[in-house]
Design an enzyme around this catalytic site. Sequence first.
Site, PDB file in Angstrom:
ATOM      1  N   THR A 120       0.827  -1.210   0.000  1.00  0.00           N
ATOM      2  CA  THR A 120       0.000   0.000   0.000  1.00  0.00           C
ATOM      3  C   THR A 120       0.856   1.251   0.000  1.00  0.00           C
ATOM      4  O   THR A 120       2.013   1.242   0.418  1.00  0.00           O
ATOM      5  CB  THR A 120      -0.899   0.089   1.251  1.00  0.00           C
ATOM      6  OG1 THR A 120      -0.063   0.256   2.415  1.00  0.00           O
ATOM      7  CG2 THR A 120      -1.795  -1.095   1.396  1.00  0.00           C
ATOM      8  N   ASP A 121       0.255   2.328  -0.444  1.00  0.00           N
ATOM      9  CA  ASP A 121       0.805   3.648  -0.155  1.00  0.00           C
ATOM     10  C   ASP A 121       0.553   3.890   1.335  1.00  0.00           C
ATOM     11  O   ASP A 121      -0.181   3.147   1.998  1.00  0.00           O
ATOM     12  CB  ASP A 121       0.106   4.703  -1.011  1.00  0.00           C
ATOM     13  CG  ASP A 121       0.846   6.030  -0.986  1.00  0.00           C
ATOM     14  OD1 ASP A 121       1.909   6.121  -0.326  1.00  0.00           O
ATOM     15  OD2 ASP A 121       0.359   6.972  -1.610  1.00  0.00           O
ATOM     16  N   TRP A 122       1.163   4.945   1.896  1.00  0.00           N
ATOM     17  CA  TRP A 122       1.030   5.209   3.329  1.00  0.00           C
ATOM     18  C   TRP A 122      -0.435   5.455   3.693  1.00  0.00           C
ATOM     19  O   TRP A 122      -1.078   6.365   3.162  1.00  0.00           O
ATOM     20  CB  TRP A 122       1.866   6.423   3.713  1.00  0.00           C
ATOM     21  CG  TRP A 122       2.880   6.146   4.774  1.00  0.00           C
ATOM     22  CD1 TRP A 122       2.939   6.751   5.992  1.00  0.00           C
ATOM     23  CD2 TRP A 122       3.970   5.222   4.724  1.00  0.00           C
ATOM     24  NE1 TRP A 122       3.995   6.248   6.716  1.00  0.00           N
ATOM     25  CE2 TRP A 122       4.649   5.307   5.967  1.00  0.00           C
ATOM     26  CE3 TRP A 122       4.430   4.320   3.780  1.00  0.00           C
ATOM     27  CZ2 TRP A 122       5.762   4.543   6.274  1.00  0.00           C
ATOM     28  CZ3 TRP A 122       5.548   3.555   4.079  1.00  0.00           C
ATOM     29  CH2 TRP A 122       6.191   3.668   5.303  1.00  0.00           C
TER      30      TRP A 122
END
Length: 264
Positions: free
Chosen positions: A8-10
Amino acid sequence: RFDGTVITDWGGAHNTMQAALNGLDIEMGTGTDGMTRSVKNAYDNYYLALPFLDELKKGTVPESVVNDKASRILRMIFRTAMNSKRPIGSFASPEHAQVARKVAEEGIVLLKNTGNLLPLDASKYQKIAVIGENATRKMSAGGGSSNLKPHLEISPLKGLQTKYGSKINYAMGYASGPPAYGRAIPSKLNSDSLRTEAVKVAADADVVIFVGGLNKNHNQDCEGGDRLSYNLPFGQDQLLNEILKVNKNVVVVLITGNAVAMPW
């Protein structure tokens, strides 16, 4: 069939079951950046941490799901860190700097060139004023996730000094505060004094190169904080208008990843 790893992205995960059953392998930054001391947002409470373990224990999610995720992560490790035969490559080499320069040059957009002022003919000008904080500011610092630590960063002022030598006279003109994620810190420098000095330098020059635009501060070219205005920040519009009153030969260079108003 994709046999790599999905990350995932943050803060990109929002549901344990959706993350578990739809291909997510590594979850990054849920709640905080993972360095918190609090219990609520610590690693154990990520969607693929203890909540995922609870679903595995209840049998809601089959063990084959976590086995698949583990195999994908291990495969990535074997292909990268544990692969002794992978190419070592190079890091921050002069060749990389040349590529970065080429990309920067090709990314410049010329909006207007009245009287073919550009490119500047060095033989015509003995005094070249360079004005603006962005002429010296490091654009790799700040901006949240875009923060970098480059081995080499050539500022516009340094590049112009290399090309035109002692003909360059620099004035800061305006000042922003230091970069800080999530908040804007005002500059401690006096804006009136900076503007007065810049106009004085501009009046004594044959041509002015104004280097302005946005920077990586909060509410600028930075994540997590929207722009507050389309106008140039830190009094640049006023500064430019005053420079134009004392010198008509002005080149405006805007360093910005966003649209800006240009009332001058």
